[in-house]
Design an enzyme around this catalytic site. Structure first.
Site, PDB file in Angstrom:
ATOM      1  N   SER A 115       0.837  -1.189   0.000  1.00 13.15           N
ATOM      2  CA  SER A 115       0.000   0.000   0.000  1.00 13.15           C
ATOM      3  C   SER A 115       0.879   1.249   0.000  1.00 13.15           C
ATOM      4  CB  SER A 115      -0.891   0.008   1.249  1.00 13.15           C
ATOM      5  OG  SER A 115      -1.429   1.298   1.407  1.00 13.15           O
TER       6      SER A 115
ATOM      7  N   ASP B 119      -4.423   3.924  -2.072  1.00 15.76           N
ATOM      8  CA  ASP B 119      -5.513   4.300  -1.172  1.00 15.76           C
ATOM      9  C   ASP B 119      -5.972   5.726  -1.417  1.00 15.76           C
ATOM     10  OD1 ASP B 119      -5.971   1.992   0.533  1.00 15.76           O
ATOM     11  OD2 ASP B 119      -3.901   2.286   1.198  1.00 15.76           O
TER      12      ASP B 119
ATOM     13  N   MET C 223      -8.628   8.595  -0.396  1.00 18.51           N
ATOM     14  CA  MET C 223      -9.553   9.014   0.670  1.00 18.51           C
ATOM     15  C   MET C 223      -9.988  10.447   0.422  1.00 18.51           C
ATOM     16  SD  MET C 223      -7.606   7.445   3.989  1.00 18.51           S
ATOM     17  CE  MET C 223      -6.714   5.883   3.910  1.00 18.51           C
TER      18      MET C 223
ATOM     19  N   HIS D 248      -8.096   1.758  -4.419  1.00 14.88           N
ATOM     20  CA  HIS D 248      -9.069   1.512  -3.354  1.00 14.88           C
ATOM     21  C   HIS D 248      -9.726   2.841  -3.009  1.00 14.88           C
ATOM     22  CE1 HIS D 248      -9.614   0.303   1.178  1.00 14.88           C
ATOM     23  NE2 HIS D 248     -10.758   0.425   0.555  1.00 14.88           N
TER      24      HIS D 248
ATOM     25  N   MET E  98     -11.872   5.018  -1.027  1.00 15.75           N
ATOM     26  CA  MET E  98     -12.587   5.233   0.228  1.00 15.75           C
ATOM     27  C   MET E  98     -13.218   6.607   0.116  1.00 15.75           C
ATOM     28  SD  MET E  98      -9.623   3.581   2.593  1.00 15.75           S
ATOM     29  CE  MET E  98      -8.436   3.752   1.251  1.00 15.75           C
TER      30      MET E  98
ATOM     31  N   MET F 266     -12.204  -5.679   4.419  1.00 13.30           N
ATOM     32  CA  MET F 266     -11.340  -4.805   5.236  1.00 13.30           C
ATOM     33  C   MET F 266     -11.078  -5.430   6.595  1.00 13.30           C
ATOM     34  SD  MET F 266     -10.501  -2.110   3.452  1.00 13.30           S
ATOM     35  CE  MET F 266      -9.701  -1.194   4.788  1.00 13.30           C
TER      36      MET F 266
ATOM     37  N   ASP G 269      -7.160  -6.168   3.601  1.00 12.15           N
ATOM     38  CA  ASP G 269      -6.432  -4.910   3.702  1.00 12.15           C
ATOM     39  C   ASP G 269      -6.544  -4.362   5.119  1.00 12.15           C
ATOM     40  OD1 ASP G 269      -5.349  -2.385   3.273  1.00 12.15           O
ATOM     41  OD2 ASP G 269      -7.013  -1.658   2.036  1.00 12.15           O
TER      42      ASP G 269
ATOM     43  N   GLY H 155      -3.528  -3.965   8.580  1.00  9.27           N
ATOM     44  CA  GLY H 155      -2.858  -4.708   9.647  1.00  9.27           C
ATOM     45  C   GLY H 155      -2.289  -6.047   9.218  1.00  9.27           C
TER      46      GLY H 155
END
Ligand code: DX5
Ligand code: ZN
Length: 227
Positions: free
Chosen positions: A14, A41, A43, A72, A74, A143, A178, A180
């Site tokens: 990522s 990512d 956002m 992705h 978001m 997620m 996705d 942790g």
């Protein structure tokens, strides 16, 4: 249990955890380390509190690499922005089922743009929400943290959704996880049936990126039992 239909393991670093001032260099470093694709990512400050990057940055990344870009989104309004990300050079566009636009329409719009469509679900969203969409998507993103920030702790309770989607529903497409994901948590994801494994901190934060990618891949492949 052997899951014969599970597609091949992909490791997706990522970009959020990379150094944005040295993006091109970091993209290449991740590829040299063995990454299969880049997870990007996006956002918007509405769907999640954070703001990251938009189509101009994706276009710049597109120029810097030929590796697949897994965007992705978001964002609250994926329908309004799918075209911009497609034109910027995304290979797959994943939107959230919790976003404001009608999910089926979003997936069809992404496919009409010639891109792979993915649907993401937050840790507290039931799997049932995405089941009616399986005929119009290529990937489901389960997620394993609440979206918004890198570096959060893996939520093991979501693994049940991955397992059910792969085993009970029998979904043979991509399942991405996705949040942790690291050398400790990756095995459980792959054992549950996930095959696209996103890792920010665990790859970009590693002293030896190649060793980090190798560890993720080896542990994922071992956990899925050679399927
Ligand atoms: C979370 C993002 C993730 C995140 C992953 O909102 O969607 O892709 O950057 O980062 P790590 O692997 O550090 O949890
Ligand atoms: Zn992500």
């Amino acid at each position: 249990v052997r899951v014969a239909a599970t597609p091949r393991i992909s490791i997706a670093p990522s970009l959020l955890s990379s150094d944005f001032s040295r993006l091109g260099e970091h993209l290449r470093a991740a590829e040299d380390a063995g990454a299969d694709l880049h997870h990007v990512d996006v956002m918007d400050g509405h769907f999640v509190p954070n703001i990251t990057l938009g189509p101009p940055v994706v276009a710049a990344i597109r120029k810097a690499t030929r590796a697949p870009l897994d965007c992705h989104l978001m964002i609250e309004r994926p329908l309004a922005y799918a075209k911009a990300f497609a034109e910027a050079g995304a290979d797959s566009i994943t939107f959230h089922v919790e976003a404001k636009d009608p999910a089926r329409e979003v997936a069809l719009a992404i496919r009409a743009l010639g891109k792979r469509a993915g649907v993401a679900l937050n840790p507290d969203t039931p799997l049932d929400r995405v089941l009616p969409l399986l005929d119009v998507v290529d990937m489901v993103l389960v997620m394993s943290v609440f979206p918004g920030f890198g570096g959060q702790k893996f939520i093991p309770e979501v693994l049940d959704k991955t397992r059910r989607l792969r085993r009970e529903v029998g979904w043979a497409g991509d399942i991405e996880m996705d949040g942790g994901i690291n050398g400790e948590t990756v095995a459980a994801c792959a054992a549950a049936g996930a095959n696209v494994l996103v890792a920010g901190t665990a790859v970009y934060g590693a002293k030896d990126m190649a060793a980090a990618v190798r560890t993720l891949r080896e542990r994922a492949e071992a956990a899925r039992g050679g399927a």
